[in-house]
Design a protein around this motif. Structure first.
Motif, PDB file in Angstrom:
ATOM      1  N   ASN A 128      68.791  72.902  75.924  1.00  0.00           N
ATOM      2  CA  ASN A 128      68.959  73.683  77.087  1.00  0.00           C
ATOM      3  C   ASN A 128      69.205  73.056  78.322  1.00  0.00           C
ATOM      4  N   LEU A 129      68.710  71.971  78.811  1.00  0.00           N
ATOM      5  CA  LEU A 129      68.765  71.268  79.971  1.00  0.00           C
ATOM      6  C   LEU A 129      70.265  70.873  79.972  1.00  0.00           C
ATOM      7  N   ILE A 130      70.574  70.347  78.861  1.00  0.00           N
ATOM      8  CA  ILE A 130      72.174  69.898  79.109  1.00  0.00           C
ATOM      9  C   ILE A 130      73.007  71.020  79.187  1.00  0.00           C
ATOM     10  N   SER A 131      72.757  72.231  78.409  1.00  0.00           N
ATOM     11  CA  SER A 131      73.702  73.341  78.566  1.00  0.00           C
ATOM     12  C   SER A 131      73.655  73.855  79.898  1.00  0.00           C
ATOM     13  N   GLN A 132      72.534  73.858  80.590  1.00  0.00           N
ATOM     14  CA  GLN A 132      72.622  74.210  82.007  1.00  0.00           C
ATOM     15  C   GLN A 132      72.698  73.184  83.078  1.00  0.00           C
ATOM     16  N   ASN A 133      73.408  72.267  82.554  1.00  0.00           N
ATOM     17  CA  ASN A 133      73.711  70.991  83.383  1.00  0.00           C
ATOM     18  C   ASN A 133      72.690  70.481  84.183  1.00  0.00           C
ATOM     19  N   ARG A 134      71.258  70.499  83.685  1.00  0.00           N
ATOM     20  CA  ARG A 134      70.168  70.189  84.537  1.00  0.00           C
ATOM     21  C   ARG A 134      69.593  68.709  84.017  1.00  0.00           C
ATOM     22  N   LEU A 135      70.186  68.146  83.007  1.00  0.00           N
ATOM     23  CA  LEU A 135      69.889  66.573  82.712  1.00  0.00           C
ATOM     24  C   LEU A 135      70.487  65.729  83.466  1.00  0.00           C
ATOM     25  N   THR A 136      69.539  65.162  84.307  1.00  0.00           N
ATOM     26  CA  THR A 136      69.988  64.025  85.246  1.00  0.00           C
ATOM     27  C   THR A 136      69.645  62.801  84.648  1.00  0.00           C
ATOM     28  N   GLN A 137      70.289  61.566  85.085  1.00  0.00           N
ATOM     29  CA  GLN A 137      70.022  60.340  84.584  1.00  0.00           C
ATOM     30  C   GLN A 137      68.567  59.984  84.606  1.00  0.00           C
ATOM     31  N   LEU A 138      67.763  60.464  85.336  1.00  0.00           N
ATOM     32  CA  LEU A 138      66.245  60.145  85.303  1.00  0.00           C
ATOM     33  C   LEU A 138      65.612  60.551  84.107  1.00  0.00           C
ATOM     34  N   HIS A 139      66.365  61.603  83.253  1.00  0.00           N
ATOM     35  CA  HIS A 139      65.611  62.057  81.811  1.00  0.00           C
ATOM     36  C   HIS A 139      66.338  61.405  80.811  1.00  0.00           C
ATOM     37  N   HIS A 140      67.480  60.411  81.082  1.00  0.00           N
ATOM     38  CA  HIS A 140      68.199  59.859  79.950  1.00  0.00           C
ATOM     39  C   HIS A 140      67.311  59.006  78.891  1.00  0.00           C
ATOM     40  N   GLU A 141      66.045  58.323  79.507  1.00  0.00           N
ATOM     41  CA  GLU A 141      65.254  57.428  78.776  1.00  0.00           C
ATOM     42  C   GLU A 141      64.377  58.349  77.828  1.00  0.00           C
ATOM     43  N   SER A 142      63.826  59.465  78.632  1.00  0.00           N
ATOM     44  CA  SER A 142      62.862  60.178  77.615  1.00  0.00           C
ATOM     45  C   SER A 142      63.796  60.939  76.639  1.00  0.00           C
ATOM     46  N   TYR A 143      65.141  61.380  76.779  1.00  0.00           N
ATOM     47  CA  TYR A 143      65.982  61.905  75.664  1.00  0.00           C
ATOM     48  C   TYR A 143      66.135  60.948  74.847  1.00  0.00           C
ATOM     49  N   GLY A 144      66.314  59.628  75.042  1.00  0.00           N
ATOM     50  CA  GLY A 144      66.921  58.472  74.115  1.00  0.00           C
ATOM     51  C   GLY A 144      65.668  58.273  73.158  1.00  0.00           C
ATOM     52  N   TRP A 145      64.184  58.618  73.661  1.00  0.00           N
ATOM     53  CA  TRP A 145      63.322  58.222  72.735  1.00  0.00           C
ATOM     54  C   TRP A 145      62.956  59.370  71.859  1.00  0.00           C
ATOM     55  N   ILE A 146      63.440  60.691  72.353  1.00  0.00           N
ATOM     56  CA  ILE A 146      63.342  61.991  71.395  1.00  0.00           C
ATOM     57  C   ILE A 146      64.037  61.885  70.361  1.00  0.00           C
ATOM     58  N   ILE A 147      65.509  61.198  70.665  1.00  0.00           N
ATOM     59  CA  ILE A 147      66.397  61.096  69.555  1.00  0.00           C
ATOM     60  C   ILE A 147      65.990  60.107  68.417  1.00  0.00           C
ATOM     61  N   TYR A 148      65.312  58.897  69.131  1.00  0.00           N
ATOM     62  CA  TYR A 148      64.916  57.792  68.377  1.00  0.00           C
ATOM     63  C   TYR A 148      63.754  58.492  67.151  1.00  0.00           C
ATOM     64  N   ARG A 149      62.741  59.201  67.961  1.00  0.00           N
ATOM     65  CA  ARG A 149      61.624  59.627  67.018  1.00  0.00           C
ATOM     66  C   ARG A 149      62.225  60.461  66.081  1.00  0.00           C
ATOM     67  N   LEU A 150      63.092  61.513  66.333  1.00  0.00           N
ATOM     68  CA  LEU A 150      63.627  62.481  65.405  1.00  0.00           C
ATOM     69  C   LEU A 150      64.284  61.746  64.302  1.00  0.00           C
ATOM     70  N   ILE A 151      65.361  60.885  64.529  1.00  0.00           N
ATOM     71  CA  ILE A 151      66.071  60.172  63.535  1.00  0.00           C
ATOM     72  C   ILE A 151      65.246  59.360  62.447  1.00  0.00           C
ATOM     73  N   LYS A 152      64.197  58.727  63.105  1.00  0.00           N
ATOM     74  CA  LYS A 152      63.418  57.794  62.411  1.00  0.00           C
ATOM     75  C   LYS A 152      62.402  58.434  61.410  1.00  0.00           C
ATOM     76  N   THR A 153      61.907  59.723  62.114  1.00  0.00           N
ATOM     77  CA  THR A 153      61.001  60.539  61.249  1.00  0.00           C
ATOM     78  C   THR A 153      61.756  61.225  60.185  1.00  0.00           C
ATOM     79  N   GLU A 154      62.873  61.727  60.397  1.00  0.00           N
ATOM     80  CA  GLU A 154      63.568  62.892  59.472  1.00  0.00           C
ATOM     81  C   GLU A 154      64.892  62.277  58.931  1.00  0.00           C
ATOM     82  N   GLU A 155      64.819  60.918  58.885  1.00  0.00           N
ATOM     83  CA  GLU A 155      66.337  60.188  58.329  1.00  0.00           C
ATOM     84  C   GLU A 155      66.470  60.939  57.122  1.00  0.00           C
TER      85      GLU A 155
END
Length: 854
Positions: A128-155
């Protein structure tokens, strides 16, 4: 400048506003950054740096410039306080984040969902943040961890396309790199690639960028008492296991580690794969692994694991698969042998050959069954090194010669065989191999093959030699002799039940034009063997020796002893050479010798002393000829004086002009004590003692040889009329007596005489002088007599006496009779004559023989 400077600049900025305030803070920031880059873990520098960044965040928030505030906030969060964060600074960070980050609450909620396992809901928030163009570089680290946890758990629930899509999304982020998250993503990709062949991990790794590898990724970890392999080592292992097509040079250039270290990650993996393939009997896979390894890694030079893989090849390529080793070793490249590979291995009190030696010898054995057309210099070169390291290994030298033969380097092979026939002159196979070096001289070739046949008595080993000799004899049209060799070969094969060689039939057809008329080829061997010996030993000089003794040994065989008179002494069988069979005592013969060096350790009585190594030489005769010289001629002429005769045993004791004691039987006409003889002499070693032996002993006039004995000027230091003798001194260690009956001379004390004499050592180890001639002389020896001047001091046995008993001139003793002779009773100045002699106790001393008052 230090952290205090930063705090002072901040304080000054508080009273300012606008551009002036910003300028002051930027100055403080510049100082803080410089200090932090030099000492990033200094607590006060960290705090000063943090507070400047906090001030700048607040300044830009007030100006409503969130992007710039965000930049400084990110820099603030990057400061590594290493566990001692300041609570006030942490509160400031918590205060600033919601103000800088308008999406803070949503991001925080997404992180909480992700950590609790609600990965999809967390991901939806970020979509939603990306679709609303609200995702700033400040949140890239958090987004990266969410991607990692998801693919690690649900591989297991994700398709390959979905996983690659998530990895693509992550790679498009601008989070901090290198970082733990970035390395975790790489680790996931590595593990994922092991079970998904369609995932090209090497391409992903290059996109991920090897420059982002952290120090922790490049070195092993440690947990629960165990080493954890580094990420880079596991990456290299996977490249090998997956047989990935990678550009090794490009890969090595991108890893910030020693090149050899990274290569060893690959090589070690190959080692274990090869080891396990052999263990599991997967031989087709095993040979393929060896080939793959050489193709990819042999060009990168030496290393421990490179040598370990050679060790496996040497062990595994055996029996029916031994033929594989030759090409493997060539491609492995012997230039990659390390210094450690040339060292013997000691294990469990056993010593094993070096890897390098085992490898070159195995390659050599391969050549016996293979006829490669390639140049063999690649194998000859390590043989040269092996020979330097192990000079006593004659087999290495022999194998190198055979390699030169296969390489058609006949002159080099000949040079080696000329060495080998010195140490192995009695080995038939050396002469057989030597003959292979001879290409254009059939007479020489016949000689060498004949020599081989004469040396070896066991016909089992001579089949090829008979055929080889027959072939050359046919070429020389010596068909009768060739037939003898062929018949000998055939008879022995028939006795043994062995089949005949195809070459036998071919050679037999060429010799069928003659009927067998010879019983053997002894005369042929006798004629041609000298050609071989002269050629083989051409570089060795002739040495003349004389036959000094003949006897029969315990087995009744005739033995002969020879010497050159000084350093060479040897005993050999009378049948060793044809020329010896009619030899006589004193005869001079010429030999070519092999001088064999023998090193012995001299055991020292004291264990803490280093053992002394003594080098001795054994002279091995190679060929012999008669000499034109007269009997005994090469021995030195010696002259001696008869000192004593043991009449019971008939043994003469004599002393030579070199003062050597010699013993020999009484000769005719009989000798007397005092006679002189001439003879030929040589040195004979008896139980570590060098004795002088005489031959051709003849009596000779004293006058013709007396000058050959040593002559010295001596002083008479005492005359004993009662015993009818006088005593003389030549030196402190050399003195003697002459009886009146031995000379007409009647010298007085202090006279010089010239002596010709010999010396001998008595049983009491004292040196005795045997006077041969004596005469008075005007020559003076200043070491034995001198004139002195000084004060003579009177000495009395009792203090109340008036007549002195003796006196001293300095340290020189003056006897009473000299005082009385010169009527000297008081101290005065005198001239004196002193001589070197001995006192009544036989102790050497200077004594006064004459005084004169001045």
């Amino acid at each position: 400048m230090d952290s205090t400077t930063v705090f002072e600049l901040r304080k000054e900025s508080q009273n300012l506003s606008g551009v002036e305030k910003l300028n002051k803070l930027n100055t403080a920031l510049s100082v803080a950054r410089n200090l932090y880059s030099e000492e990033p873990y200094d607590e006060w520098i960290q705090k000063a740096f943090a507070w400047v960044l906090i001030d700048l965040c607040k300044f830009y928030l007030a100006e409503r410039k969130l992007n710039q505030a965000c930049v400084f906030y990110n820099e603030l969060t990057s400061i590594d306080f290493q566990g001692y964060e300041d609570d006030i600074i942490e509160n400031q960070k918590s205060f600033l984040l919601p103000k800088i980050d308008t999406n803070y609450s949503e991001v925080q909620r997404a992180e909480e969902l992700s950590k609790k396992g609600n990965h999809r809901d967390a991901l939806e928030i970020f979509k939603n943040l990306i679709s609303q163009n609200r995702l700033t570089q400040l949140h890239h680290e958090s987004y990266g961890w969410i991607i990692y946890r998801l693919i690690k758990t649900e591989e297991s629930n994700l398709s390959s396309v979905e996983v690659r899509t998530f990895l693509r999304d992550y790679m498009n982020l601008e989070n901090e790199r290198p970082s733990m998250l970035h390395s975790m993503i790489l680790n996931f990709a590595l593990n994922y690639s092991k079970t998904h062949n369609d995932f090209k991990f090497y391409n992903f790794f290059l996109l991920w960028n090897p420059d982002n590898l952290r120090d922790e990724d490049l070195h092993n970890g440690y947990k629960d008492g165990k080493d954890i392999p580094s990420l880079i080592s596991r990456i290299c292992r996977e490249f090998v296991n997956s047989n990935a097509e990678i550009n090794i040079e490009e890969f090595l250039s991108k890893i910030k580690l020693n090149k050899e270290t990274v290569l060893n990650f690959f090589r070690e993996t190959f080692f274990w794969n090869i080891y396990n393939a052999h263990k599991e009997n997967k031989f087709s896979y095993l040979w393929n692994l060896f080939e793959q390894y050489n193709v990819n890694y042999s060009k990168y030079g030496q290393s421990k694991w490179h040598s370990e893989i050679l060790n496996l090849a040497e062990r595994f390529m055996k029996e029916n698969d031994e033929w594989r080793f030759l090409d493997f070793f060539k491609n492995w490249n012997p230039e990659n042998l390390r210094p450690d590979d040339w060292k013997e291995i000691k294990k469990d009190e056993n010593t094993y050959k070096p890897l390098a030696t085992k490898a070159i010898k195995k390659a050599f054995e391969n050549l016996k069954t293979q006829t490669p057309e390639q140049n063999l210099t690649w194998l000859i070169e390590p043989y040269e090194k092996a020979i330097k390291l192990f000079p006593d290994d004659e087999w290495l030298l022999r194998e190198k010669a055979l390699l030169h033969l296969k390489n058609n380097e006949f002159e080099l092979a000949i040079k080696i065989y000329k060495q080998l026939v010195l140490e192995l002159s009695d080995k038939h196979y050396v002469w057989q191999e030597f003959s292979d070096c001879i290409v254009f001289d059939n007479s020489l070739k016949i000689g060498m093959l004949s020599k081989a046949l004469r040396l070896e008595k066991n016909e089992d080993f001579l089949g090829d030699i008979h055929l080889g000799l027959a072939k050359v004899l046919i070429e020389e049209n010596l068909l009768d002799n060739a037939l003898v060799e062929l018949e000998t070969y055939k008879k022995h094969r028939e006795i043994k039940g062995w089949r005949l060689s195809p070459s036998f039939e071919e050679l037999s057809q060429k010799a069928t034009s003659v009927k067998q008329s010879l019983k053997d080829n002894r005369e042929l061997y006798k004629k041609y063997i000298p050609f071989a010996e002269i050629f083989a030993y051409a570089d060795i000089d002739w040495t003349e020796v004389v036959l000094i003794d003949k006897w029969k040994d315990d087995k009744g065989k005739d033995r002969l002893a020879f010497t050159d008179g000084k350093r060479i002494e040897l005993a050999i069988s009378k049948n060793r050479f044809e020329v010896l069979k009619q030899s006589k005592l004193g005869q001079i013969l010429k030999f070519k010798f092999h001088k064999q060096e023998i090193k012995k350790e001299d055991e020292n009585r004291f264990s803490w002393f280093v053992k002394n190594v003594i080098t001795e030489y054994k002279y091995i005769p190679l060929i012999a000829e008669k000499s034109e010289k007269k009997y005994w001629e090469i021995l030195e002429d010696t002259f001696a004086y008869v000192d004593y005769i043991n009449k019971e045993k008939g043994i003469i004791h004599a002393i030579t002009t070199e003062n050597k004691e010699v013993f020999f039987p009484q000769i005719k006409p009989e000798l007397q004590i005092g006679n002189f003889v001439t003879a030929k002499s040589y040195i004979k070693k008896v139980k570590d003692e060098n004795r002088t032996e005489l031959r051709q002993i003849q009596k000779i006039d004293k006058g013709s040889i007396i000058a050959k004995f040593q002559t010295q000027v001596a002083i008479v230091d005492g005359v004993n009329e009662q015993k009818q003798l006088f005593h003389f001194v030549i030196s402190p260690k050399l003195q003697g007596i002459v009886k009146f009956i031995e000379t007409n001379l009647r010298p007085k004390e202090g006279d010089f005489i010239k002596l010709t004499f010999a010396t001998k050592t008595d049983k009491d180890r004292k040196l005795r002088v045997k006077t041969l001639s004596i005469e008075l002389t005007e020559e003076v020896n200043s070491d034995l007599r001198k004139d002195i001047t000084g004060i003579i001091e009177m000495k009395y046995k009792n203090y109340d006496e008036e007549v002195p008993d003796f006196a001293f001139i300095g340290d020189y003793y003056v006897p009473k009779h000299l005082l009385e002779k010169r009527n000297i009773t008081e101290d005065c100045r005198v001239n004196a004559k002193v001589i070197y002699g001995e006192d009544k106790m036989k102790r050497p001393k200077w004594k006064v023989i004459e005084i004169e008052r001045i």
